[in-house]
Scaffold this active site. Structure first.
Site, PDB file in Angstrom:
ATOM      1  N   SER A  41     -26.967   7.447  91.522  1.00  0.00           N
ATOM      2  CA  SER A  41     -28.345   8.010  92.150  1.00  0.00           C
ATOM      3  C   SER A  41     -29.202   8.522  91.147  1.00  0.00           C
ATOM      4  O   SER A  41     -30.584   8.829  91.268  1.00  0.00           O
ATOM      5  CB  SER A  41     -27.791   9.193  93.081  1.00  0.00           C
ATOM      6  OG  SER A  41     -27.197  10.291  92.397  1.00  0.00           O
ATOM      7  N   ASP A 336     -32.528  19.098  92.435  1.00  0.00           N
ATOM      8  CA  ASP A 336     -31.711  19.502  93.598  1.00  0.00           C
ATOM      9  C   ASP A 336     -30.346  19.910  93.115  1.00  0.00           C
ATOM     10  O   ASP A 336     -30.308  20.323  92.020  1.00  0.00           O
ATOM     11  CB  ASP A 336     -31.671  18.174  94.851  1.00  0.00           C
ATOM     12  CG  ASP A 336     -31.270  16.890  94.199  1.00  0.00           C
ATOM     13  OD1 ASP A 336     -30.636  17.329  93.188  1.00  0.00           O
ATOM     14  OD2 ASP A 336     -30.974  15.852  94.879  1.00  0.00           O
ATOM     15  N   HIS A 339     -29.573  16.383  90.850  1.00  0.00           N
ATOM     16  CA  HIS A 339     -30.212  15.515  89.804  1.00  0.00           C
ATOM     17  C   HIS A 339     -31.308  16.331  89.169  1.00  0.00           C
ATOM     18  O   HIS A 339     -31.798  17.217  89.540  1.00  0.00           O
ATOM     19  CB  HIS A 339     -30.726  14.483  90.743  1.00  0.00           C
ATOM     20  CG  HIS A 339     -30.012  13.685  91.670  1.00  0.00           C
ATOM     21  ND1 HIS A 339     -29.624  14.301  93.132  1.00  0.00           N
ATOM     22  CD2 HIS A 339     -29.245  12.739  91.376  1.00  0.00           C
ATOM     23  CE1 HIS A 339     -28.895  13.227  93.235  1.00  0.00           C
ATOM     24  NE2 HIS A 339     -28.448  12.439  92.501  1.00  0.00           N
TER      25      HIS A 339
END
Length: 370
Positions: A41, A336, A339
């Protein structure tokens, strides 16, 4: 050791403060013909959007600062590889493989998938994703697609691919969503920190070797960052009596073992194990540590909380659909619970491109020029 860290910080400051946290307009021609991306991600740009998965970011406010809006990137704007592609001179961001059509494949593809790991089962707790093994196989399919544009001439295609850059950033989920999730996985019972890292390296070696067999010659391999200190972990350990600090040092210590093995792997591959290839190791652990510890020097006012999230450190629950994020994302290290922000991604991409502070044995600019 203190003198060495001081020298590294001074060198990084010279690199970073020579630039704003924006990426200049692309050059007329990219420094390399194509860029292929493998990862999780941290660099996924939309491959998970149509999967039945909790590891998706195709909703607002993700992409709030990205020119194309919400795309599936797990940050507010550009990812690390977006910034890297711009520095390399690409006119457009490298698209997700799931949306590539026709000759666009000749400029590269992003195979990264949120929740993915080196091990196939990693991330299954979050639903569907594309593991590293699957990403590599998708790449082999892409090579067959590219061959038609070289009239079936495999030698010509090989020469073309040998000039491209391949980026691989794997391992975070093998710890966060596997080894340190004993209620869902048995790996922490079957392995210890050393043997688990060795198992990962064995698989990773096979995966990188397969990329080599299908044309990869200039390869960036990233270590895992200081994930024991991300907002998600800080929120969990915030109220614990931890003499070493609020980070989850158990995770950090395991990551150090893995990263040490990754760097040794890069050394082995560079010493003739894969003839004609050049591998570069990115020390993500040291770079993320320095950004956090010296955040103010890089313009960060908040280094221990997510810009968007819920609970302690905005890290107990990650950014929710339509949630209002912090007003100034440039002041935050983390977007967040997991990340980094676009600002952090750009800083890291520039430092790795122009400086050897966190790269080994050469930087990315030198790799591109080989």
């Amino acid at each position: 050791m203190g003198i060495l860290r001081f020298v590294l910080l001074i060198s990084l400051n010279l690199v970073l403060f020579g630039f704003k946290t924006t990426v200049s307009q692309p050059q007329q021609q990219a420094q390399v013909p194509c860029l292929f991306i493998f990862g999780d991600s941290l660099v996924d740009n939309g491959n998970n959007n149509r999967l039945l998965s909790l590891a998706r970011a195709n909703y607002r406010p993700y992409g709030i600062d990205f020119p194309q809006g919400t795309t599936g990137r797990f940050t507010n704007g550009r990812t690390y590889v977006d910034a890297l592609a711009q520095i390399l001179g690409f006119r457009n961001y490298i698209p997700p493989y799931s949306r590539i059509r026709g000759q666009a494949i000749l400029r590269g593809a992003n195979f990264a998938s949120g929740a993915a790991g080196i091990r196939d089962e990693t991330g299954d707790n979050l639903g569907a994703h594309t593991s590293m093994n699957q990403q590599v196989e998708l790449y082999t399919t892409a090579v067959q697609q590219m061959l038609r544009y070289f009239r079936g001439d495999t030698n010509e295609l090989q020469r073309y691919l040998s000039r491209c850059i391949f980026y691989s950033g794997m391992g975070s989920n093998d710890y966060l969503n596997n080894y340190f999730m004993p209620d869902f996985y048995s790996t922490s019972t079957n392995y210890n920190d050393k043997t688990f890292a060795e198992s990962l390296i064995k698989n990773y070696t096979q995966q990188l070797t397969r990329l080599y067999q299908f044309g990869a010659r200039k390869v960036i391999v990233t270590g895992v960052g200081q994930i024991g200190c991300i907002p998600y972990q800080l929120a969990r350990y915030n109220n614990r009596n931890n003499s070493t600090g609020r980070c989850n040092e158990k995770i950090n210590n395991a990551i150090v073992v893995f990263n040490t093995q990754v760097k040794k792997l890069v050394d082995r591959l560079n010493k003739g194990q894969l003839k004609g290839a050049k591998f570069v190791y990115l020390d993500s652990y040291k770079s993320t540590y320095d950004l956090a510890v010296n955040g103010a020097a890089y313009g960060f006012e908040v280094v221990d909380k997510g810009c968007c999230g819920v609970g302690r450190n905005n890290g107990q629950i990650t950014c929710l659909p339509l949630q209002t994020p912090c007003p100034d994302r440039t002041k935050y290290l983390f977007w967040d619970a997991f990340h980094p922000t676009e600002t952090a991604n750009i800083l890291l991409a520039k430092s790795n491109f122009y400086s050897r502070a966190y790269t080994y044995p050469i930087n990315i600019q030198e790799l591109a020029n080989l």
